[in-house]
Design a protein around this motif. Sequence first.
Motif, PDB file in Angstrom:
ATOM      1  N   LEU A 147       0.830  -1.209   0.000  1.00 50.46           N
ATOM      2  CA  LEU A 147       0.000   0.000   0.000  1.00 50.46           C
ATOM      3  C   LEU A 147       0.863   1.256   0.000  1.00 50.46           C
ATOM      4  N   PHE A 148       1.851   1.292   0.869  1.00 49.99           N
ATOM      5  CA  PHE A 148       2.690   2.478   1.002  1.00 49.99           C
ATOM      6  C   PHE A 148       3.496   2.716  -0.274  1.00 49.99           C
ATOM      7  N   ALA A 149       4.070   1.648  -0.842  1.00 46.63           N
ATOM      8  CA  ALA A 149       4.928   1.795  -2.024  1.00 46.63           C
ATOM      9  C   ALA A 149       4.152   2.171  -3.276  1.00 46.63           C
ATOM     10  N   THR A 150       2.889   1.774  -3.343  1.00 43.30           N
ATOM     11  CA  THR A 150       2.103   2.068  -4.550  1.00 43.30           C
ATOM     12  C   THR A 150       1.313   3.371  -4.441  1.00 43.30           C
ATOM     13  N   LEU A 151       1.057   3.839  -3.210  1.00 46.22           N
ATOM     14  CA  LEU A 151       0.248   5.050  -3.034  1.00 46.22           C
ATOM     15  C   LEU A 151       1.086   6.322  -2.917  1.00 46.22           C
ATOM     16  N   PHE A 152       2.351   6.196  -2.486  1.00 48.95           N
ATOM     17  CA  PHE A 152       3.201   7.367  -2.302  1.00 48.95           C
ATOM     18  C   PHE A 152       4.372   7.347  -3.279  1.00 48.95           C
ATOM     19  N   ASN A 153       4.854   8.575  -3.623  1.00 50.41           N
ATOM     20  CA  ASN A 153       6.004   8.637  -4.523  1.00 50.41           C
ATOM     21  C   ASN A 153       7.302   8.517  -3.731  1.00 50.41           C
ATOM     22  N   LEU A 154       8.427   8.495  -4.452  1.00 54.74           N
ATOM     23  CA  LEU A 154       9.731   8.264  -3.833  1.00 54.74           C
ATOM     24  C   LEU A 154      10.070   9.331  -2.800  1.00 54.74           C
ATOM     25  N   GLU A 155       9.753  10.594  -3.110  1.00 55.22           N
ATOM     26  CA  GLU A 155      10.095  11.674  -2.182  1.00 55.22           C
ATOM     27  C   GLU A 155       9.302  11.552  -0.882  1.00 55.22           C
ATOM     28  N   ASN A 156       8.027  11.217  -0.983  1.00 55.86           N
ATOM     29  CA  ASN A 156       7.207  10.999   0.209  1.00 55.86           C
ATOM     30  C   ASN A 156       7.780   9.879   1.078  1.00 55.86           C
ATOM     31  N   ILE A 157       8.141   8.789   0.424  1.00 54.64           N
ATOM     32  CA  ILE A 157       8.686   7.641   1.158  1.00 54.64           C
ATOM     33  C   ILE A 157      10.005   8.016   1.822  1.00 54.64           C
ATOM     34  N   SER A 158      10.871   8.722   1.097  1.00 55.51           N
ATOM     35  CA  SER A 158      12.191   9.085   1.622  1.00 55.51           C
ATOM     36  C   SER A 158      12.080  10.021   2.814  1.00 55.51           C
ATOM     37  N   VAL A 159      11.229  11.038   2.714  1.00 55.53           N
ATOM     38  CA  VAL A 159      11.060  11.993   3.815  1.00 55.53           C
ATOM     39  C   VAL A 159      10.513  11.284   5.051  1.00 55.53           C
ATOM     40  N   ALA A 160       9.503  10.437   4.851  1.00 55.34           N
ATOM     41  CA  ALA A 160       8.904   9.714   5.984  1.00 55.34           C
ATOM     42  C   ALA A 160       9.914   8.779   6.638  1.00 55.34           C
ATOM     43  N   GLY A 161      10.674   8.048   5.812  1.00 52.68           N
ATOM     44  CA  GLY A 161      11.658   7.115   6.349  1.00 52.68           C
ATOM     45  C   GLY A 161      12.774   7.815   7.091  1.00 52.68           C
ATOM     46  N   SER A 162      13.294   8.882   6.490  1.00 51.95           N
ATOM     47  CA  SER A 162      14.380   9.621   7.130  1.00 51.95           C
ATOM     48  C   SER A 162      13.920  10.250   8.439  1.00 51.95           C
ATOM     49  N   PHE A 163      12.729  10.860   8.443  1.00 49.30           N
ATOM     50  CA  PHE A 163      12.232  11.489   9.667  1.00 49.30           C
ATOM     51  C   PHE A 163      11.960  10.441  10.747  1.00 49.30           C
ATOM     52  N   GLY A 164      11.426   9.284  10.328  1.00 47.57           N
ATOM     53  CA  GLY A 164      11.155   8.220  11.286  1.00 47.57           C
ATOM     54  C   GLY A 164      12.412   7.753  11.991  1.00 47.57           C
ATOM     55  N   PHE A 165      13.464   7.513  11.226  1.00 45.16           N
ATOM     56  CA  PHE A 165      14.698   7.023  11.843  1.00 45.16           C
ATOM     57  C   PHE A 165      15.466   8.130  12.559  1.00 45.16           C
ATOM     58  N   LEU A 166      15.358   9.368  12.099  1.00 45.25           N
ATOM     59  CA  LEU A 166      15.942  10.476  12.861  1.00 45.25           C
ATOM     60  C   LEU A 166      15.290  10.565  14.241  1.00 45.25           C
ATOM     61  N   SER A 167      13.976  10.362  14.300  1.00 43.43           N
ATOM     62  CA  SER A 167      13.249  10.399  15.579  1.00 43.43           C
ATOM     63  C   SER A 167      13.684   9.255  16.492  1.00 43.43           C
ATOM     64  N   ILE A 168      13.780   8.061  15.923  1.00 42.15           N
ATOM     65  CA  ILE A 168      14.164   6.888  16.712  1.00 42.15           C
ATOM     66  C   ILE A 168      15.607   7.008  17.197  1.00 42.15           C
ATOM     67  N   PHE A 169      16.500   7.439  16.304  1.00 48.50           N
ATOM     68  CA  PHE A 169      17.906   7.585  16.694  1.00 48.50           C
ATOM     69  C   PHE A 169      18.077   8.694  17.724  1.00 48.50           C
ATOM     70  N   ALA A 170      17.262   9.755  17.627  1.00 47.38           N
ATOM     71  CA  ALA A 170      17.299  10.811  18.648  1.00 47.38           C
ATOM     72  C   ALA A 170      16.955  10.219  20.011  1.00 47.38           C
ATOM     73  N   ALA A 171      15.919   9.375  20.054  1.00 47.03           N
ATOM     74  CA  ALA A 171      15.502   8.758  21.318  1.00 47.03           C
ATOM     75  C   ALA A 171      16.582   7.829  21.865  1.00 47.03           C
ATOM     76  N   VAL A 172      17.237   7.049  20.983  1.00 44.75           N
ATOM     77  CA  VAL A 172      18.302   6.139  21.428  1.00 44.75           C
ATOM     78  C   VAL A 172      19.490   6.937  21.962  1.00 44.75           C
ATOM     79  N   ASN A 173      19.854   8.007  21.275  1.00 50.98           N
ATOM     80  CA  ASN A 173      20.958   8.856  21.751  1.00 50.98           C
ATOM     81  C   ASN A 173      20.644   9.454  23.124  1.00 50.98           C
ATOM     82  N   PHE A 174      19.399   9.889  23.315  1.00 49.91           N
ATOM     83  CA  PHE A 174      19.040  10.471  24.604  1.00 49.91           C
ATOM     84  C   PHE A 174      18.971   9.387  25.684  1.00 49.91           C
ATOM     85  N   ALA A 175      18.566   8.184  25.298  1.00 49.16           N
ATOM     86  CA  ALA A 175      18.567   7.071  26.251  1.00 49.16           C
ATOM     87  C   ALA A 175      19.990   6.807  26.749  1.00 49.16           C
TER      88      ALA A 175
END
Length: 523
Positions: A328-356
Motif C-alpha cells: 500500500l505504502f509503495a504504490t500510493l506514495f512517490n519516492l520523495e514521500n517515502i524518503s522523507v517519511a523514512g528519514s524522519f522516522g529514523f531520525l526520531s528513533i535515533f534521537a531517542a536512542v541517543n538520549f537514552a
Amino acid sequence: MRKIGFWEAYSIGVGGMIGGGIFAVLGLTILLSKGAAPVAFLFAGTIALLTAYSYAKLSVRYPSEGGTVEFLVQGFGNNFFTSYMNTLLLASYVIMLSLYSYAFGSYGSALLFGHEVPIVKKLLIVGVVSFLAFINFLGAYVSGKTEDIMVFAKLGILLFFSALGFLTGDFSRLSPEHWERFLKIMVGGLIIFLAYEGFELIANTAKDVKDPEKTLPKAYYASVLTVIAVYVLVSAVAVANLTYQQVVKYKDYALAVAAEPFLGKFGFILIGIAALLSTASAINATLYGSARVSYLVAKLGALPKSLSKKVWREGTEGLLILAVLTILFATLFNLENISVAGSFGFLSIFAAVNFANFRLYRYTDSNRWISLLAFLLCIVSGTVLIGYNLKTNPNALKSVTVVLLGTLIFEAVYRSFTSVRLKEYIDWRIREREEFFKKHPMFLALLKKEVESRLKDAKVKVISVPDEEKGGTLKVKIETENVEAAEKLLRKVLKEAKIEEHYPVEITVERKDGADSLQLKKV
C-alpha cells in the motif's frame, strides 16, 4: 553455539545500510544538493557515526535481541512513549520495505523497457513483496546463508562503478560554484538519511557476538565509515557522469544511467541487476529480521523464549500485515514521500536512542556529551527536514503525517482495548544477566569453595568482576595440575549454579606450568 566474529557483525551493518537506499535516493540528493551531493552524504553519515557510538555502548551493556526497543525501555521505562516509539520503529521498517520495493519496481521497469513504465513498476512492487512474503511463510533459511556473499557483491559492484567512473567523469561539476546553498545541501543529506539505516541491526545480534566489548564498537564504527566512504565516492562519480537534466528525468534510477557514459548499455544493465539483487535481499532480510522483532514486541510486550532467528513459524500474521502495508505504502506514495517519511522516522528513533544513552551514561560507561550532541543533531535535522518541505514542497509531508498520526492513534487505541504492555526487559536474557550482576559474589564464593576444597593444588584467580551498574564479565582463571578433573568439577558447579550460556561468565583452566589451557565457559 557458534559466536559471531567481527566480519560477520561488520557485514550485518554494511549489508543493512547498502540494501537499496543508495540505488533509490541518489537522484533526489543530487537534485537538492547538485555538485555538493558527496557533502550531503558526508553530513548524513556524520549523524549516523555519532549515533553508532550510542548503539555500541548500549549493545555492550544490554546485548539484547530486542535491540533498539530494549535500549528505549532501559532508557525511558516501559511506558506509553516507549510503546509508541516501538510502533513508530515498526512503521519505519514498513517505509524501508516500501523504499526497497519502490526501487525494485523502478529499476526493474527500466531494465525491461529502457524507461520507467508506471503500471509495470507497480506490478513489480506487488510481485516482489508478495513473492518474498510467500518465501518467508515457507521459511527463509537460505537467504541468511547468502547474505554475506550479497554484501560483498554489492560493495564490489559499487566500487567497480566508482573506479571506472573516474575515467570518464567531468569532476568540475563537483566544484563549489555548482553547489546549492547550505540549507539545501543539509536537506539533501537528510532526505537520504534512511540510506544509513541498517547499522542498528548489529544490536539485535549482540548477544551472540564474540568478545563483545571489543568486537561491537569496531563493527559499528567500521561499517558506518565504510558506507560513508562508498556513498561519498559513488555520489561523486554519479555527479561527474550525469547532467542535471538527466537527473531530473531519471531520478528514480539515476545510478544505472550514471554507469552508461563509461560502460554503455552493459553499465546500465549491471547497475540495474545490482539494484534488483540488493533491494530484493533487503526486502527479504527486513521481512523476517528486525521487523519481526518489533512486531512481536508490539504484540506480546516482550520477546518469547521460543523466538527463532532463521524461520518465521509463529509470526505469519505479522508477516502478512507487513507485506500488505508495504504494498500500500509503495504504490500510493512517490519516492520523495517515502524518503522523507523514512528519514524522519529514523531520525526520531535515533534521537531517542541517543538520549537514552545520555541518561544511562553511568551504566554504559559513556561520554554523555557525544550522545547529547548526536541527539541534538537528530532533533535539529528532523526539524530542518520538516520545515524545508513544509515551505517548499508540502505534498512530500503527506506520508510523514500518515505515519506519525497513524502510529500514535493506533498505539492509543491498542493500549485502550488490550492489556498488552511493554515488559521491564524486552529480552528475558537481559533480566537474568542483571540478576547475575547482583548475585555473582555468591557464585564466585561457591566456585572458589568447590574448586579449592576438592582440588588441593588448585588456585582460583579472579581477573575481573562485573559491576552492578556498568555490568561487565566475571573472568576467572583456575591454575591446577589436574586439568581434566577441574573440567569435570566445573561443569558440575556450573550446572548446579544454573549458569546459562548467556550469563557474563568466562572461566579458563590452565595447567600450572602453562603447558595446557582449557576454556570452559565464555560469554
